[in-house]
Write an enzyme that holds these catalytic residues in place. Structure first.
Site, mmCIF file in Angstrom:
data_model
loop_
_atom_site.group_PDB
_atom_site.id
_atom_site.type_symbol
_atom_site.label_atom_id
_atom_site.label_comp_id
_atom_site.label_asym_id
_atom_site.label_seq_id
_atom_site.Cartn_x
_atom_site.Cartn_y
_atom_site.Cartn_z
ATOM 1 N N ASN A 208 0.849 -1.187 0.000
ATOM 2 C CA ASN A 208 0.000 0.000 0.000
ATOM 3 C C ASN A 208 0.885 1.238 0.000
ATOM 4 O O ASN A 208 2.110 1.131 -0.026
ATOM 5 C CB ASN A 208 -0.952 -0.014 1.196
ATOM 6 C CG ASN A 208 -0.208 -0.109 2.515
ATOM 7 O OD1 ASN A 208 0.595 0.750 2.856
ATOM 8 N ND2 ASN A 208 -0.468 -1.191 3.270
ATOM 9 N N ASP A 303 -4.244 -10.626 12.492
ATOM 10 C CA ASP A 303 -4.727 -9.328 12.956
ATOM 11 C C ASP A 303 -3.860 -8.912 14.145
ATOM 12 O O ASP A 303 -4.076 -9.362 15.272
ATOM 13 C CB ASP A 303 -6.197 -9.426 13.357
ATOM 14 C CG ASP A 303 -6.822 -8.072 13.638
ATOM 15 O OD1 ASP A 303 -6.104 -7.196 14.170
ATOM 16 O OD2 ASP A 303 -8.004 -7.889 13.343
ATOM 17 N N LYS A 339 -11.990 -4.399 17.707
ATOM 18 C CA LYS A 339 -10.592 -4.743 18.018
ATOM 19 C C LYS A 339 -10.308 -4.764 19.516
ATOM 20 O O LYS A 339 -9.214 -5.140 19.937
ATOM 21 C CB LYS A 339 -9.644 -3.749 17.346
ATOM 22 C CG LYS A 339 -9.793 -3.646 15.842
ATOM 23 C CD LYS A 339 -9.270 -4.864 15.118
ATOM 24 C CE LYS A 339 -9.269 -4.623 13.610
ATOM 25 N NZ LYS A 339 -8.728 -5.772 12.871
#
Length: 393
Positions: A208, A303, A339
């Site tokens: 990215n 994650d 989260k």
């Protein structure tokens, strides 16, 4: 807490031009700077130059009615968190030692109740003169921090001690001053920054546009506060901030392993833009053969933020970042709950934020949203570290 405020007094000497670089370093570091320029200093640098660099008015006269109406000199002397004199000439230090107040600079120095740091600059014979030695000793006994001057060739052609310390050295001294009394001194900060690269074959990868600038700025601000900082960095071409321990990684799995190895931490700030998926990398370069390549089979990456939140070594304060292109606050609030972290810093990356120098962010907590609009990434970092210090105090 607030962004630290510096009152910079620029004395008269050829080294006054170095004050411009010091202001640049201070602003980049997130400090607010107000300048007082002495009459002698104005022979070497102009008020316009200092005002442009500091982004604040420059004060030059004790008798300026407009300045006195808007901000009296006593208020100016007491508003700062630290008073810095650079260059501190022999004349200025003599007046300070004697308690003389015959212009704006010396009046401020006599009126201030804040710490003072002086960076001397003068001819070697002046520095070694008994009067200066006596004045420096008096100032130090009065609590003024007087830096040792550098030694080397001087503009007058002589050689020896008396050169103004380099702006970077003065900046480090300022950082050390604030770190010594910080509520964050000695606390362990774990910070991730930059992108991850997920290989497709030996020469290609999924990535990215993250530059790592915001994460590195936060690591630098945390180190300046006196914290012990571990920075887990994806592949970026950025210099390691002073006082920071850096661990370089490439993939999301490498970053997850490095984060786990760096725990425990008092504060974890997950700034990195971690790739959500990876593919099985081909052993050789995938070649064009006139046909469409086989589809990439994607597997979800670990994650990292949720993993830290569920760890037995969960930090006291866990902060995630949410880079969004639409419905920024809605997505950030959902991420905060999903989260199980304490704060989320949300920003809109639909423009040139990734790779840019400025940022507009929203601090999302269980108690509400706080927005910081169009700040430099260094200023965002300074505000975040100040906010963390508030939360941990």
């Amino acid at each position: 807490m607030h962004e630290k405020r510096i009152l910079l007094i620029v004395g008269g000497g050829i080294a006054a031009y170095k004050a411009c670089e010091l202001i640049r370093l201070l602003r980049k570091g997130g400090y607010t700077v107000r300048c007082v320029l002495t009459a002698s200093g104005a022979h070497f640098v102009t008020p316009m130059t200092l005002a442009a660099l500091s982004e604040n008015p420059v004060y030059t006269s004790l008798w300026d009615l407009k300045d006195e109406a808007e901000m009296g000199h006593i208020q100016l002397s007491r508003e700062a968190d630290l008073v810095v004199i650079a260059p501190a000439t022999a004349d200025l230090m003599a007046k300070m030692a004697a308690g003389i107040a015959d212009d704006l600079a010396t009046t401020l120095l006599l009126a201030t109740d804040k710490p003072v740091l002086a960076a001397p600059a003068m001819n070697v014979r002046m520095w070694l003169h008994a009067a200066t030695v006596r004045n420096v000793a008096r100032l130090r006994s009065d609590g003024v921090t007087v830096l040792a001057p550098d030694e080397g060739a001087m503009a007058c052609g002589e050689f020896g001690p008396g050169r103004l310390p380099e702006p970077s050295a003065i900046f480090e001294a300022i950082q050390s001053h604030f770190a010594s009394g910080s509520a964050l001194a000695g606390k362990h900060f774990l910070i991730t920054a930059g992108p991850t690269h997920e290989p497709i074959d030996p020469v290609r990868y999924i990535a990215n546009r993250s530059s790592g600038k915001q994460g590195f700025a936060i690591a630098a601000a945390a180190a300046r506060s006196g914290a012990r900082v571990t920075l887990i960095a994806g592949p970026v071409a950025l210099e390691t901030p002073a006082g920071v321990t850096r661990v370089d990684v490439e993939t999301a799995r490498e970053m997850a392993a490095a984060v786990e190895a760096a725990l425990p931490a008092d504060v974890a700030i997950m700034v990195a833009a971690v790739a959500d998926w990876r593919s099985e990398a081909a052993g050789i370069k995938i070649k064009k053969n006139g046909n469409a390549p086989a589809p990439l089979l994607l597997t979800e990456n670990p994650d990292i933020l949720a993993g830290v939140a569920g760890s037995l070594q969960r930090p006291k304060l866990l902060i995630g970042f949410a880079a969004e292109t639409n419905e920024v606050l809605e997505h950030a609030k959902a991420k905060l709950a999903r989260k199980n972290c304490d704060w989320i810093i949300a920003n809109d990356v639909s423009g040139d934020v990734m790779g840019g120098t400025h940022n507009t962010v929203h601090l999302v907590t269980a108690s509400g949203v706080e927005s910081w609009d169009k700040l430099s990434k260094d200023a965002v970092a300074a505000k975040l570290i100040a906010r963390i210090a508030d939360a941990l105090t």
